[in-house]
Write a protein that holds these residues in place. Structure first.
Motif, short mmCIF file in Angstrom:
data_model
loop_
_atom_site.label_atom_id
_atom_site.label_comp_id
_atom_site.label_asym_id
_atom_site.label_seq_id
_atom_site.Cartn_x
_atom_site.Cartn_y
_atom_site.Cartn_z
N GLN A 54 72.28 30.38 47.82
CA GLN A 54 72.34 30.26 46.37
C GLN A 54 71.40 31.27 45.76
N LEU A 55 71.83 31.87 44.66
CA LEU A 55 71.02 32.87 43.97
C LEU A 55 70.87 32.48 42.52
N LYS A 56 69.65 32.33 42.10
CA LYS A 56 69.37 32.05 40.69
C LYS A 56 68.41 33.10 40.18
N SER A 57 68.88 33.90 39.26
CA SER A 57 68.03 34.95 38.69
C SER A 57 66.93 34.32 37.86
N GLU A 58 65.78 34.97 37.87
CA GLU A 58 64.68 34.49 37.04
C GLU A 58 65.05 34.66 35.57
N PRO A 59 64.83 33.63 34.75
CA PRO A 59 65.15 33.75 33.33
C PRO A 59 64.34 34.86 32.67
N ASP A 60 64.96 35.62 31.81
CA ASP A 60 64.29 36.71 31.10
C ASP A 60 63.64 36.14 29.84
N PRO A 61 62.31 36.12 29.77
CA PRO A 61 61.64 35.51 28.63
C PRO A 61 61.87 36.24 27.31
N PHE A 62 62.34 37.49 27.39
CA PHE A 62 62.57 38.26 26.18
C PHE A 62 64.05 38.24 25.75
N LYS A 63 64.84 37.47 26.45
CA LYS A 63 66.27 37.42 26.16
C LYS A 63 66.65 36.03 25.66
N ALA A 64 67.29 35.99 24.50
CA ALA A 64 67.74 34.72 23.95
C ALA A 64 69.03 34.28 24.65
N GLY A 65 69.33 33.01 24.55
CA GLY A 65 70.58 32.50 25.13
C GLY A 65 70.34 31.54 26.27
N LYS A 66 71.41 31.21 26.95
CA LYS A 66 71.34 30.23 28.04
C LYS A 66 70.66 30.83 29.26
N PRO A 67 69.97 29.99 30.04
CA PRO A 67 69.35 30.48 31.28
C PRO A 67 70.43 30.87 32.28
N PRO A 68 70.13 31.79 33.20
CA PRO A 68 71.13 32.21 34.19
C PRO A 68 71.56 31.07 35.09
N LYS A 69 72.84 31.09 35.47
CA LYS A 69 73.40 30.04 36.32
C LYS A 69 73.07 30.32 37.79
#
Length: 351
Positions: A54-69
């Protein structure tokens, strides 16, 4: 015998028809194995040799929107990867239709969007779970029908390329094979678009149409065609932009005959710049890490919109100058007359 991976080719071009490919008319399994310089038994042992995780990208703190799946990834083993890369190299030299805008040199998400400049209406839609719904039988049919391989050979090709009856998400071959395995679908869509005087492009599973007018009937016909080929449209992602409105196409904005950088990306650059200059809102990133982030975003923005090139160049100069001063400071840390600390903010020409 250990196989060697294909070297990265700097210049790749679509130079010949598919009937001239080394993959064409692979008449026997022995001939197939010879393409990879291994024996048949060793070739068969590669089937299904994947690492799953499973791969979950680290959420980008400077990007708005939903966290990566979380994504399920099937990555081919080193010996199977050699085979995938060899097939990829051979298929990359085959000519493709103009509507195909991915996985080959001379194609990109920007070029895909540029095909729709100056159009009054634009529509975009997405095929849901495209790799997952591209079955082994579709891959088999490509090798049997387009590449004229006998059934047993086509089946061996399909076994080597697919995992659990679909395309693996972690193989570099999957994007290009997804096109060829679904080429009959894309050809049907292109013919329908031309019948309606519309331009069609595909970027993996993102389909875009443009022209003077896009009717509901046309969109319905496209959805029905996709369904007839065993796929499903992600209807929640379907967008129609009419009357010259700014259109979102594969991550860029098309408006007034120009490619623009999306507002969300401008916002992200402003936030990073503010973090660099103020030292606040850094989300635990160092100044240098933030500068690398901003430099990458500026470079991509300049690629999309040449008017932003001066800002990108100026930032790069400032960044290099700052790094040079940091190196000099470390080399002569006893110099107490330094006018600028290596951690002082650099002048970022971006508003």
């Amino acid at each position: 015998m250990r196989q060697k991976r294909e070297k990265v080719v700097k210049r790749e071009r679509k130079s010949y028809e598919i009937c001239q490919s080394a993959l064409y008319n692979t008449s026997t399994k022995s001939k197939l194995a010879s393409l990879f310089s291994i024996g048949i038994q060793e070739l068969k042992e590669c089937i299904g040799d994947y690492r799953q995780f499973q791969l979950k990208s680290e959420p980008d703190p400077f990007k708005a929107g939903k966290p990566p799946k979380v994504r399920q990834v099937q990555k081919p083993s080193p010996r199977l990867l050699v085979i995938h890369e060899r097939i990829l190299k051979l298929l990359r030299c085959v000519r493709v239709p103009e509507y195909m805008q991915f996985a080959l040199k001379g194609t990109s998400y920007k070029i895909n969007a540029e095909a729709h400049l100056g159009k009054n209406s634009v529509a975009t839609l997405d095929i849901r779970n495209f790799f997952g719904s591209t079955s082994k039988s579709k891959v088999f049919n490509f090798f049997k029908e387009a590449l004229k391989a006998p059934g047993d050979v086509a089946n061996l090709y399909a076994d080597l390329i697919t995992f659990d009856n679909c395309l693996p998400t972690g193989s570099p071959l999957s994007p290009l094979i997804s096109f060829y395995a679904n080429k009959s679908l894309f050809d049907d869509i292109d013919n329908i678009a031309k019948a309606h005087n519309l331009v069609f492009t595909c970027y993996v599973d993102d389909l875009t149409f443009s022209g003077d007018k896009i009717s509901d009937g046309f969109m319905w016909q496209i959805e029905q065609t996709i369904a007839a080929h065993g796929h499903v449209v992600a209807s929640d992602k379907t967008k129609v932009f009419k009357n010259g409105r700014p259109a979102h196409i594969t991550g860029v904005i098309v408006h007034d005959g120009l490619i623009r950088v999306p507002n969300a990306r401008h916002r992200k650059m402003r936030l990073i710049k503010a973090a660099i200059t103020s030292g606040k809102g850094t989300h635990g990133l160092s100044k240098k890490e933030l500068e690398y982030k901003l430099g990458g975003l500026l470079g991509e923005a300049a690629y999309l919109d040449p008017s932003l090139l001066p800002a990108a160049i100026e930032f790069n100069k400032s960044f290099q100058k700052s790094n040079t001063k940091t190196i000099e400071h470390k080399a002569d840390h006893t110099n107490k007359n330094d006018k600028q600390s290596p951690d002082s903010p650099i002048d970022v020409p971006w508003e």
